[in-house]
Design a protein around this motif. Structure first.
Motif, PDB file in Angstrom:
ATOM      1  N   ASP A 186       0.609  -1.054   0.132  1.00 12.85           N
ATOM      2  CA  ASP A 186       0.140  -0.101   0.019  1.00 12.85           C
ATOM      3  C   ASP A 186       1.140   1.352  -0.001  1.00 12.85           C
ATOM      4  O   ASP A 186      -0.260   2.491  -0.271  1.00 12.85           O
ATOM      5  CB  ASP A 186      -0.356  -0.116   1.352  1.00 12.85           C
ATOM      6  N   ALA A 187       2.059   1.046   0.495  1.00 15.71           N
ATOM      7  CA  ALA A 187       2.951   2.397   0.703  1.00 15.71           C
ATOM      8  C   ALA A 187       4.078   2.522  -0.489  1.00 15.71           C
ATOM      9  O   ALA A 187       4.642   3.299  -1.290  1.00 15.71           O
ATOM     10  CB  ALA A 187       3.596   2.084   1.582  1.00 15.71           C
ATOM     11  N   LEU A 188       3.529   1.347  -1.911  1.00 12.66           N
ATOM     12  CA  LEU A 188       4.389   1.234  -3.162  1.00 12.66           C
ATOM     13  C   LEU A 188       3.776   2.834  -3.923  1.00 12.66           C
ATOM     14  O   LEU A 188       2.544   3.182  -4.462  1.00 12.66           O
ATOM     15  CB  LEU A 188       4.542   0.277  -3.590  1.00 12.66           C
ATOM     16  N   ARG A 189       4.791   3.766  -4.161  1.00 13.07           N
ATOM     17  CA  ARG A 189       4.450   5.240  -5.419  1.00 13.07           C
ATOM     18  C   ARG A 189       5.408   5.077  -6.179  1.00 13.07           C
ATOM     19  O   ARG A 189       4.963   6.035  -7.434  1.00 13.07           O
ATOM     20  CB  ARG A 189       5.364   6.485  -4.431  1.00 13.07           C
ATOM     21  N   GLU A 190       6.761   4.309  -6.343  1.00 14.93           N
ATOM     22  CA  GLU A 190       6.890   4.292  -7.175  1.00 14.93           C
ATOM     23  C   GLU A 190       8.346   3.027  -7.563  1.00 14.93           C
ATOM     24  O   GLU A 190       8.391   2.548  -6.693  1.00 14.93           O
ATOM     25  CB  GLU A 190       8.231   5.878  -7.515  1.00 14.93           C
ATOM     26  N   PRO A 191       8.759   3.435  -8.868  1.00 22.33           N
ATOM     27  CA  PRO A 191       9.666   1.699  -9.235  1.00 22.33           C
ATOM     28  C   PRO A 191      10.756   1.652  -7.397  1.00 22.33           C
ATOM     29  O   PRO A 191      10.884   0.650  -7.464  1.00 22.33           O
ATOM     30  CB  PRO A 191      10.130   2.251 -10.580  1.00 22.33           C
ATOM     31  N   ALA A 192      11.298   1.784  -7.836  1.00 24.56           N
ATOM     32  CA  ALA A 192      11.715   2.346  -6.456  1.00 24.56           C
ATOM     33  C   ALA A 192      11.555   1.572  -5.151  1.00 24.56           C
ATOM     34  O   ALA A 192      12.601   1.192  -4.193  1.00 24.56           O
ATOM     35  CB  ALA A 192      13.135   3.703  -6.693  1.00 24.56           C
ATOM     36  N   ASP A 193      10.566   2.178  -5.140  1.00 22.06           N
ATOM     37  CA  ASP A 193      10.222   1.331  -3.610  1.00 22.06           C
ATOM     38  C   ASP A 193      10.438  -0.290  -3.491  1.00 22.06           C
ATOM     39  O   ASP A 193      10.296  -0.634  -2.696  1.00 22.06           O
ATOM     40  CB  ASP A 193       8.541   2.450  -3.389  1.00 22.06           C
ATOM     41  N   LEU A 194      10.454  -0.878  -5.033  1.00 16.77           N
ATOM     42  CA  LEU A 194      10.340  -2.184  -5.119  1.00 16.77           C
ATOM     43  C   LEU A 194      11.415  -2.547  -4.152  1.00 16.77           C
ATOM     44  O   LEU A 194      11.528  -3.861  -3.679  1.00 16.77           O
ATOM     45  CB  LEU A 194      10.053  -2.486  -6.302  1.00 16.77           C
ATOM     46  N   LEU A 195      12.471  -1.640  -4.357  1.00 16.26           N
ATOM     47  CA  LEU A 195      14.035  -2.058  -3.962  1.00 16.26           C
ATOM     48  C   LEU A 195      13.871  -2.617  -2.004  1.00 16.26           C
ATOM     49  O   LEU A 195      15.153  -3.898  -1.851  1.00 16.26           O
ATOM     50  CB  LEU A 195      15.336  -1.417  -4.137  1.00 16.26           C
ATOM     51  N   ARG A 196      12.950  -2.680  -1.339  1.00 19.22           N
ATOM     52  CA  ARG A 196      12.565  -2.587  -0.111  1.00 19.22           C
ATOM     53  C   ARG A 196      12.058  -3.987   0.134  1.00 19.22           C
ATOM     54  O   ARG A 196      11.988  -4.114   1.304  1.00 19.22           O
ATOM     55  CB  ARG A 196      11.794  -1.280   0.076  1.00 19.22           C
ATOM     56  N   VAL A 240       7.517  -9.997  -4.684  1.00 16.81           N
ATOM     57  CA  VAL A 240       6.272  -9.560  -5.632  1.00 16.81           C
ATOM     58  C   VAL A 240       7.306 -10.486  -6.309  1.00 16.81           C
ATOM     59  O   VAL A 240       8.457 -10.170  -6.752  1.00 16.81           O
ATOM     60  CB  VAL A 240       7.530  -7.999  -5.965  1.00 16.81           C
ATOM     61  N   ALA A 241       6.728 -11.006  -7.588  1.00 19.20           N
ATOM     62  CA  ALA A 241       7.201 -11.179  -8.965  1.00 19.20           C
ATOM     63  C   ALA A 241       6.736 -10.574 -10.604  1.00 19.20           C
ATOM     64  O   ALA A 241       5.654  -9.446 -10.577  1.00 19.20           O
ATOM     65  CB  ALA A 241       6.728 -12.475  -9.206  1.00 19.20           C
ATOM     66  N   LEU A 242       7.793 -10.832 -11.108  1.00 18.46           N
ATOM     67  CA  LEU A 242       7.742 -10.171 -12.318  1.00 18.46           C
ATOM     68  C   LEU A 242       6.905 -10.851 -13.471  1.00 18.46           C
ATOM     69  O   LEU A 242       7.329 -11.578 -13.462  1.00 18.46           O
ATOM     70  CB  LEU A 242       9.542  -9.967 -13.136  1.00 18.46           C
TER      71      LEU A 242
END
Length: 297
Positions: A178-188, A236-238
């Motif tokens: 729910d806190a994802l805003r931009e692609p860089a957030d996936l790195l967490r 998270v999967a691609l």
């Protein structure tokens, strides 16, 4: 124009030459000389008044008219071959089609379509063979395959089926989405990958992140494993569009609000160029191409 019986040898020679794209290989199959095959083809071209092959230093290639006639001749000869085998008592052999493809594509994309095939072709049985290795289309191998790649494989005829795209998916219960805003957030978050040739490095680069430090926490041989892992909340999967559909449809996975990446390769239905398709295999190829055209990929 009525088809006379003296056209048949020329059509058979042309059909073999068209499959092989080589007069010498066609001659071997037909137990003729290469010059005899060439003579038959030139005779056919003279009668039709069109060029069927472009001849160049490296060999021959079909013209547009040649491709049209090759498709018709191949279908007609395969149907005739199937009828002759059925009359000789070989119907059980010719009514089964062996198809090789990836397990993930078979389960997620092909199987939901097969009830339409079963209803249309009551007398054709289908044997599905799934493996990550590329199948060998030798005399004991499968009739057909669905391959993911550039569309050009030595010795294979390939018909495009569909393109695909890649995008990020996760379980709706995964903490932090729910806190994802931009692609860089996936790195967490933990990332899930499979062994496909296009993956997270390509997606991050397309998203504008060059050289990010990330770890693929989970890795699977097949995309089905990656989808199951994501649905279990492991990360998270691609996902590939055609593979992820059942998980998205029933809510086990959700698509995250980031751009998709057009896949570098497409799906194709393929079969060996050197071997004329049996009538049941031809029927399956025609049905699958028509089904995708009518109902979408």
């Amino acid at each position: 124009m009525a088809l006379r019986s003296d056209w048949l040898p020329a059509l058979a020679a042309f059909e073999a030459a068209a499959r092989h794209q080589n007069f010498a290989h066609a001659a071997e199959e037909l137990h003729l000389t290469a010059s005899a095959v060439s003579h038959h083809v030139r005779k056919l071209e003279g009668r039709l008044g069109v060029a069927l092959f472009q001849r160049h230093a490296r060999g021959v290639a079909l013209t547009a008219e040649g491709r049209q006639l090759a498709d018709a001749a191949s279908n007609a000869l395969a149907d005739l071959d199937g009828s002759l085998k059925a009359l000789r008592g070989g119907r059980g052999e010719t009514a089964r089609v062996r198809l090789t493809t990836l397990h993930s594509l078979s389960v997620s994309w092909l199987l939901p379509r097969l009830p339409r095939f079963a209803a249309a072709f009551l007398d054709i049985a289908l044997a599905l063979e799934t493996d990550t290795a590329l199948a060998r289309f030798d005399d004991g191998g499968p009739d057909l395959g669905i391959r993911h790649g550039p569309g050009h494989w030595p010795g294979l005829t390939a018909h495009p089926l569909m393109d695909e795209e890649l995008f990020a998916v996760a379980s709706p219960a995964l903490p932090g989405i729910d806190a994802l805003r931009e692609p860089a957030d996936l790195l967490r978050l933990p990332l899930i990958a499979d062994l496909a040739r296009q993956g997270w490095p390509d997606w991050f680069r397309a998203a504008g992140l060059h050289g990010p430090r990330f770890e693929e926490r989970w890795r699977f041989v097949d995309s089905t494993g990656a989808m199951h892992a994501a649905a279990q909340g492991l990360g998270v999967a691609l996902a590939r569009d055609r593979i992820a559909r059942p998980w998205l449809a029933d809510g086990r996975l959700v698509r995250l609000p980031f751009p998709s990446l057009p896949a570098r390769w497409s799906y194709h239905i393929v079969y060996p160029s050197h071997r004329r398709l049996r009538a049941p295999a031809q029927a399956f190829v025609r049905w699958l191409l028509d089904d995708v055209a009518e109902f979408g990929p």
